[in-house]
Design a protein around this motif. Structure first.
Motif, short mmCIF file in Angstrom:
data_model
loop_
_atom_site.label_atom_id
_atom_site.label_comp_id
_atom_site.label_asym_id
_atom_site.label_seq_id
_atom_site.Cartn_x
_atom_site.Cartn_y
_atom_site.Cartn_z
N ALA A 126 0.82 -1.21 0.00
CA ALA A 126 0.00 0.00 0.00
C ALA A 126 0.85 1.26 0.00
O ALA A 126 0.42 2.31 -0.49
N LYS A 127 2.06 1.19 0.53
CA LYS A 127 2.96 2.34 0.58
C LYS A 127 3.72 2.56 -0.72
O LYS A 127 4.43 3.56 -0.88
N ILE A 152 -5.76 0.51 9.12
CA ILE A 152 -6.41 1.32 8.08
C ILE A 152 -5.96 2.77 8.16
O ILE A 152 -5.61 3.38 7.15
N TYR A 153 -5.95 3.33 9.35
CA TYR A 153 -5.53 4.72 9.51
C TYR A 153 -4.08 4.91 9.08
O TYR A 153 -3.74 5.89 8.39
N GLU A 154 -3.21 3.99 9.48
CA GLU A 154 -1.80 4.09 9.10
C GLU A 154 -1.63 3.95 7.59
O GLU A 154 -0.79 4.63 6.98
N MET A 155 -2.41 3.06 6.98
CA MET A 155 -2.33 2.89 5.53
C MET A 155 -2.68 4.19 4.81
O MET A 155 -1.98 4.63 3.90
N VAL A 156 -3.78 4.81 5.24
CA VAL A 156 -4.20 6.07 4.61
C VAL A 156 -3.15 7.15 4.80
O VAL A 156 -2.84 7.91 3.88
N LYS A 193 -6.70 13.57 5.51
CA LYS A 193 -5.80 12.68 4.78
C LYS A 193 -6.48 12.07 3.55
O LYS A 193 -5.80 11.53 2.67
N VAL A 194 -7.79 12.12 3.50
CA VAL A 194 -8.56 11.58 2.37
C VAL A 194 -8.97 12.74 1.48
O VAL A 194 -9.59 13.70 1.96
N SER A 195 -8.65 12.67 0.21
CA SER A 195 -8.92 13.78 -0.70
C SER A 195 -10.41 13.95 -0.96
O SER A 195 -11.22 13.02 -0.78
N GLY A 196 -10.76 15.14 -1.38
CA GLY A 196 -12.16 15.40 -1.75
C GLY A 196 -12.63 14.50 -2.87
O GLY A 196 -13.79 14.08 -2.89
#
Length: 226
Positions: A126-127, A152-156, A193-196
């Motif tokens: 994922a990175k 999940i949070y770390e992945m994002v 951290k999550v785009s629009g």
């Protein structure tokens, strides 16, 4: 035991290709591999059969010459009984040959592993800067580790790849979380951290889901308006 040969694969292609399905599927993919038009359930069944009865090592080492050969290689890996020292090199070779969302999602969704070794691997994928390794990591976490909030949070937080198909994978993850782990889905929709773009895609997928209530669909849609 006789090795599985490319000639046998070519006969399988001739016997199972559908012109109409080829035309339909060609409109759904941007793959550069030639498409013959074989349905996924047929490929899955065939992979299961030849994995049990024949040595497929040489076939797995060959560079795919068409879309179905690439997918069959991935599906074979999911059926072979391999130690991790053999499994992960083959898997990573396969991911390196992927150039399409379906080649990722169909095979990745067939791997059901919840062990720490697989988790560590897919977190690393994922990175990656590579779009298909990144998409694999997101989908694998969605399939197997949707209940691990910190993962999940770390992945994002650590996503690097910038691509529509990576965004779509993250939107798909949020949709699944809206069903299976709603509080995490809400947190992601509220996160900087999550785009629009991802949030809009996620709302679209949430609206299309039959497993999410009308009230929740409205709630998630409202998040991106505030």
């Amino acid at each position: 035991m006789q090795s599985y040969s490319i000639n046998e694969f070519e006969e399988f292609i001739k016997s199972n290709s559908e012109e109409k399905y080829c035309s339909f599927h060609s409109r759904l993919t941007r793959s550069n591999y030639p498409i013959n038009g074989i349905r996924v359930p047929i490929l899955r069944k065939y992979a299961k059969e030849i994995a049990k009865s024949k040595d497929v090592t040489d076939f797995l080492m060959q560079k795919p010459q068409c879309y179905e050969q690439c997918m069959l290689k991935g599906l074979l890996i999911t059926h072979l009984k391999l130690d991790d020292k053999d499994f992960f090199p083959l898997l990573e070779r396969y991911i390196g040959e992927i150039d399409d969302w379906a080649l990722t999602d169909v095979v990745c969704s067939d791997i059901h592993r919840k062990d720490e070794t697989y988790l560590d691997k897919v977190k690393g994928y994922a990175k990656s800067k590579d779009n298909w390794f990144a998409r694999w990591g997101i989908v694998a976490i969605m399939v197997n580790f949707f209940d691990k909030e910190q993962v999940i949070y770390e992945m994002v937080d650590n996503l690097i790849a910038k691509d529509y198909y990576v965004d779509m994978a993250l939107a798909w993850l949020i949709q699944v979380l809206a069903v299976k782990n709603k509080q995490v889905a809400i947190s992601l929709m509220q996160s900087d951290k999550v785009s629009g773009q991802v949030k809009k895609l996620a709302v679209r997928k949430i609206k299309d889901s039959f497993r999410i209530s009308k009230e929740d669909k409205e709630y998630f849609a409202q998040i991106i308006k505030t």
